[in-house]
Write a protein that holds these residues in place. Sequence first.
Motif, short mmCIF file in Angstrom:
data_model
loop_
_atom_site.label_atom_id
_atom_site.label_comp_id
_atom_site.label_asym_id
_atom_site.label_seq_id
_atom_site.Cartn_x
_atom_site.Cartn_y
_atom_site.Cartn_z
N SER A 1 33.61 47.41 43.77
CA SER A 1 33.48 46.14 44.49
C SER A 1 34.74 45.34 44.25
N THR A 2 35.39 44.89 45.32
CA THR A 2 36.63 44.13 45.15
C THR A 2 36.37 42.70 44.70
N ALA A 3 35.10 42.28 44.63
CA ALA A 3 34.77 40.97 44.07
C ALA A 3 34.82 41.00 42.54
N CYS A 4 34.83 42.20 41.97
CA CYS A 4 34.90 42.41 40.52
C CYS A 4 36.37 42.63 40.14
N PRO A 5 36.87 42.01 39.07
CA PRO A 5 38.28 42.18 38.70
C PRO A 5 38.69 43.64 38.52
N ASP A 6 37.87 44.43 37.85
CA ASP A 6 38.22 45.84 37.66
C ASP A 6 38.25 46.58 39.00
N THR B 1 33.98 54.32 48.14
CA THR B 1 32.76 53.65 48.58
C THR B 1 32.82 52.21 48.09
N PHE B 2 32.87 51.27 49.03
CA PHE B 2 32.94 49.86 48.66
C PHE B 2 31.52 49.32 48.50
N LEU B 3 31.29 48.67 47.38
CA LEU B 3 29.98 48.14 47.04
C LEU B 3 29.92 46.64 47.32
N PRO B 4 28.72 46.08 47.50
CA PRO B 4 28.61 44.64 47.78
C PRO B 4 29.06 43.80 46.60
N ALA B 5 29.45 42.57 46.92
CA ALA B 5 29.95 41.66 45.88
C ALA B 5 28.89 41.38 44.82
N LEU B 6 27.65 41.20 45.26
CA LEU B 6 26.57 40.89 44.32
C LEU B 6 25.76 42.16 44.04
N THR C 1 44.59 39.00 37.25
CA THR C 1 44.28 37.98 36.25
C THR C 1 44.54 36.58 36.79
N LEU C 2 45.63 36.40 37.54
CA LEU C 2 45.93 35.10 38.13
C LEU C 2 44.94 34.75 39.24
N VAL C 3 44.50 35.75 39.99
CA VAL C 3 43.45 35.51 40.99
C VAL C 3 42.21 34.95 40.30
N GLN C 4 41.80 35.57 39.20
CA GLN C 4 40.61 35.10 38.46
C GLN C 4 40.84 33.71 37.88
N LEU C 5 42.04 33.47 37.39
CA LEU C 5 42.34 32.17 36.80
C LEU C 5 42.19 31.06 37.84
N ASP C 6 42.68 31.30 39.06
CA ASP C 6 42.66 30.26 40.08
C ASP C 6 41.34 30.17 40.82
N THR C 7 40.63 31.27 40.98
CA THR C 7 39.40 31.25 41.78
C THR C 7 38.13 31.11 40.95
N VAL C 8 38.20 31.41 39.65
CA VAL C 8 37.01 31.37 38.80
C VAL C 8 37.19 30.39 37.64
N HIS C 9 38.14 30.65 36.76
CA HIS C 9 38.26 29.83 35.54
C HIS C 9 38.69 28.40 35.84
N ARG C 10 39.49 28.19 36.89
CA ARG C 10 39.92 26.84 37.25
C ARG C 10 38.74 25.91 37.48
N CYS C 11 37.64 26.45 37.95
CA CYS C 11 36.47 25.62 38.28
C CYS C 11 35.88 24.91 37.06
N HIS C 12 36.23 25.38 35.86
CA HIS C 12 35.65 24.81 34.64
C HIS C 12 36.69 24.04 33.80
N GLY D 1 33.44 36.90 48.34
CA GLY D 1 32.71 37.72 47.39
C GLY D 1 32.94 37.29 45.95
N ILE D 2 34.18 36.94 45.62
CA ILE D 2 34.48 36.46 44.27
C ILE D 2 33.71 35.18 43.98
N ALA D 3 33.68 34.27 44.96
CA ALA D 3 32.97 33.00 44.77
C ALA D 3 31.47 33.24 44.59
N ARG D 4 30.89 34.11 45.43
CA ARG D 4 29.45 34.38 45.32
C ARG D 4 29.11 35.07 44.01
N ARG D 5 29.97 35.99 43.59
CA ARG D 5 29.75 36.66 42.31
C ARG D 5 29.82 35.67 41.16
#
Length: 295
Positions: A43-48, A68-73, A211-222, A258-262
């Motif tokens: 799943s491309t919503a997952c960092p790995d 095989t692409f899996l759903p974000a959630l 890592t920078l994608v996660q920093l700006d789209t996930v960790h920044r929110c907190h 997908g990243i946001a929903r995850r």
Amino acid sequence: MSTTPLAAVPSAHRTAPAFRGRIGRDARSGHYAVPHRYRLHLSTACPDGLRLAVGYSLLGLDGSCPVTFLPALPDGPGDGHSALRPLYEASAHHYTGPALAPVLSDDWSGRIVSTHAPDILRDLDRFPKDGRASLYPCGTESQIEAVERLCAEGIEEAAQRAGRAGADPAERTAALDVLLDTLGRLERYLQGERYLLDDRLTAADIELWVTLVQLDTVHRCHLDASAVHRIAGHPSLWAHARRLAAHPAFGAHLDLDGIARRHHGRCQGLEAAGAAVQILDWTSHAADATDTSRR
């Protein structure tokens, strides 16, 4: 890029995955690099999953290793995917754990080879590349591992601690200092450089970009607005992220929704003022990359 400061960073603590098979270079290894034998599930919503999708595209493996692409959630227990349950049950007798992604499976046996993303990306690099450059050039392995540790501990873990709800203010300040110090070191490495290592695109750039994608789209929110402003104050670092986001192998896999929903489906933290201070316009750069890939 100098290796000394990075090599001093201790190893990141990772949870041991359930399966750690490896692909070798000859038939005697059991699993060896042969086209049309293996399949990626991610799943491309997952960092790995995003790391593997980018590496897969850079290596040009679409004709030899299907995805095989899996759903974000995830739709199974324990953040597992129901589509992966048959693979897990075929690979481990009475398996009761979650059917986690990503997975590299063997279509010949119907079993899992590995669920460990760093090993999987290294093993994909063993496939014939039709002239494409390796993501792990000879002599760079220790440098790439150092970047992986730096991103895991100096950015990912530090950002989590800096934004943790209810944490002691002194602890959050110390974590933010670690994060800013790490970003500052990477900023200096990238000044005047297109890539982290020897002026060529490698797995180190994939690691940093995700890592920078996660920093700006996930960790920044907190984080508070002041912290986000200081994080944004690394022009070479974010220019590097912006440039890679416009590359089809990177931006075309960026599932921002997908990243946001995850994130919202799993996160129990509190949103902070920094949530309104986006560092990069990822949507624009991802759209540019998608357009380029269709030409």
